[in-house]
Design an enzyme around this catalytic site. Structure first.
Site, PDB file in Angstrom:
ATOM      1  N   GLN A 275      -2.296  -2.878   1.632  1.00  0.00           N
ATOM      2  CA  GLN A 275      -2.859  -2.621   0.307  1.00  0.00           C
ATOM      3  C   GLN A 275      -2.107  -3.443  -0.739  1.00  0.00           C
ATOM      4  OE1 GLN A 275      -5.278   0.160  -0.163  1.00  0.00           O
ATOM      5  NE2 GLN A 275      -5.620  -0.838  -2.121  1.00  0.00           N
ATOM      6  N   PHE A 276      -2.442  -4.739  -0.859  1.00  0.00           N
ATOM      7  CA  PHE A 276      -1.730  -5.591  -1.814  1.00  0.00           C
ATOM      8  C   PHE A 276      -1.962  -5.141  -3.252  1.00  0.00           C
ATOM      9  CE2 PHE A 276      -5.813  -7.668  -2.107  1.00  0.00           C
ATOM     10  CZ  PHE A 276      -5.854  -8.182  -3.404  1.00  0.00           C
ATOM     11  N   THR A 277      -3.057  -4.418  -3.496  1.00  0.00           N
ATOM     12  CA  THR A 277      -3.353  -3.994  -4.870  1.00  0.00           C
ATOM     13  C   THR A 277      -2.374  -2.951  -5.389  1.00  0.00           C
ATOM     14  OG1 THR A 277      -4.983  -2.351  -4.153  1.00  0.00           O
ATOM     15  CG2 THR A 277      -5.799  -4.565  -4.665  1.00  0.00           C
TER      16      THR A 277
END
Length: 149
Positions: free
Chosen positions: A78-80
């Site tokens: 989950q890079f966000t």
């Protein structure tokens, strides 16, 4: 490194309408890796996640970890989690790790959990995924290796 930990009755992840990972009772872990993360950041998040006492004991008190209950884990990249929306309305992801360094820590998390005999399912690093879950409690915990929150 950041993680959003959700205690779930069940969870699954799809890529292109195909379920690639699913679990029953356990943890959904949304894992974000920062460009500056080190092995120390990894160790903090891994140990905190797998030892977090958010499952009920026989007295109904959250006193047990995923290891104690031999539950399942679904790990989704989950890079966000490193989205910065303080200025304007379009988040900046400049702090998120590039693919090569991010996938390294993601895969290390999975391998470590498997080596400790935890049942692990995964998403696909870097893919566009659909995640479904039933959050039990609801229980959601936010972790940050630099303790920004």
């Amino acid at each position: 490194m950041r993680a959003v930990i959700q205690r779930v009755k069940k969870a699954s992840v799809k890529v292109e309408e195909n379920i690639i990972g699913q679990i029953g009772y356990g943890l959904l872990i949304l894992l974000g890796v920062e460009a500056e993360d080190t092995q120390e950041d990894f160790e903090y998040i891994y140990k905190k996640t797998t030892n977090l006492r958010i499952f009920d004991d026989d007295n109904g008190v959250m006193n047990l970890s995923i290891k104690d209950i031999q539950g399942e884990i679904l790990v989704v990249s989950q890079f966000t989690l490193y989205g910065d929306a303080r200025k304007g309305n379009r988040p900046s992801y400049i702090r998120a790790a590039k693919f090569d360094s991010g996938v390294k820590f993601y895969e290390e998390f999975i391998k470590r959990a498997q080596s400790e005999s935890l049942k692990v399912a995964t998403g696909e690093y870097g893919a566009d995924m659909d995640v479904e879950l039933i959050n039990h409690g609801p229980v959601t915990i936010l972790l940050d290796s630099r303790k920004e929150f």
